[in-house]
Enzyme design. Sequence first.
Site, PDB file in Angstrom:
ATOM      1  N   GLU A  46       0.848  -1.193   0.000  1.00 31.72           N
ATOM      2  CA  GLU A  46       0.000   0.000   0.000  1.00 31.72           C
ATOM      3  C   GLU A  46       0.887   1.247   0.000  1.00 31.72           C
ATOM      4  O   GLU A  46       1.937   1.283   0.614  1.00 31.72           O
ATOM      5  CB  GLU A  46      -0.886  -0.012   1.255  1.00 31.72           C
ATOM      6  CG  GLU A  46      -1.839   1.170   1.350  1.00 31.72           C
ATOM      7  CD  GLU A  46      -2.674   1.157   2.621  1.00 31.72           C
ATOM      8  OE1 GLU A  46      -3.802   1.669   2.582  1.00 31.72           O
ATOM      9  OE2 GLU A  46      -2.195   0.638   3.660  1.00 31.72           O
ATOM     10  N   LYS A 119      -9.648   1.166  -2.370  1.00 30.09           N
ATOM     11  CA  LYS A 119      -9.834   0.637  -1.012  1.00 30.09           C
ATOM     12  C   LYS A 119     -11.233   0.978  -0.489  1.00 30.09           C
ATOM     13  O   LYS A 119     -11.650   2.137  -0.490  1.00 30.09           O
ATOM     14  CB  LYS A 119      -8.755   1.232  -0.105  1.00 30.09           C
ATOM     15  CG  LYS A 119      -8.742   0.704   1.322  1.00 30.09           C
ATOM     16  CD  LYS A 119      -7.578   1.330   2.076  1.00 30.09           C
ATOM     17  CE  LYS A 119      -7.471   0.851   3.506  1.00 30.09           C
ATOM     18  NZ  LYS A 119      -6.326   1.486   4.202  1.00 30.09           N
ATOM     19  N   CYS A 160      -4.951  -3.408   2.772  1.00 25.96           N
ATOM     20  CA  CYS A 160      -4.693  -3.122   4.192  1.00 25.96           C
ATOM     21  C   CYS A 160      -5.905  -3.353   5.103  1.00 25.96           C
ATOM     22  O   CYS A 160      -6.238  -4.485   5.411  1.00 25.96           O
ATOM     23  CB  CYS A 160      -4.133  -1.700   4.319  1.00 25.96           C
ATOM     24  SG  CYS A 160      -3.225  -1.421   5.869  1.00 25.96           S
TER      25      CYS A 160
END
Length: 289
Positions: A46, A119, A160
């Site tokens: 990330e 995300k 993440c």
Amino acid sequence: MTAETEFTVGLVQMRTGQSVAANIEAASELIREAAKAGADYVQTPEMTALMVRDRERLMATITDEEHDQALKAFRDLGKELGIFLHIGSMAIRIPGHQRVANRGFLISPDGEIRGRYDKIHMFDVDLAKGESWRESQTYQPGEIAVAADLPWGRIGLAICYDLRFSALFRALAEAGADFLTVPAAFTQQTGEAHWHALLRARAIETGSFVFAAAQGGTHEDGRETYGHSLVVDPWGRILAEGGTEPGVIVAKIDTKLVAKARSAIPVLQNGRRFSVSSPEVTPLREVSA
């Protein structure tokens, strides 16, 4: 073994700083190292291109996808090396929006973008020792889960904090994903507590390989990340693990293990939809003697 059932994955562990040019150079060197080690698919963590907590500095540095020099450099590199290159995520301007996308890119060996993923889950938390994060103040949450086809199977994209939301990974597996990805910048606190357990759980509960390239160490902007990039097989076994320093790990992937794990414990097949009931509680009645 045929080429369709076996390949090599390479995970790039970084300590991204505040200079885009320096980060491109560092990432490119490690990507080349992974390709030299035989990796057919290489994943970076990330925020590969820039790690900046200050919102004003971030907004002054990043551009939209069309003009992003890091993305162009990585597309060229993937084409040069002839690999599938998965840039875990970068901060990308969204035209007409005040917030930006935390976007991952899957680049094919011809340099084309095979898949994009924004995300979905924002890391808005208050941790111990005064550590606090509000990603939603800067980033626009994604709304679509993404899976893409590779020569060896289907890959599901996540980033993440998504790791903590198991429904996303089950949905990707139900959509045919054999490999689940979690490029990350886990904090030192949360990584030490939960990183290994969560990654192994996502692999076990879906019968999938999990690839997780991580940021590690103390960054220029002051944050501390956990590192320990991991490759986990569908039975929850760790095939390769990084430490806390920048570097590369590689692992051989036998895709037949996916079918073997899902046949042994068919959780995707046996899962059922259900509703949740909250029945009224009947109060206790006094009984006279």
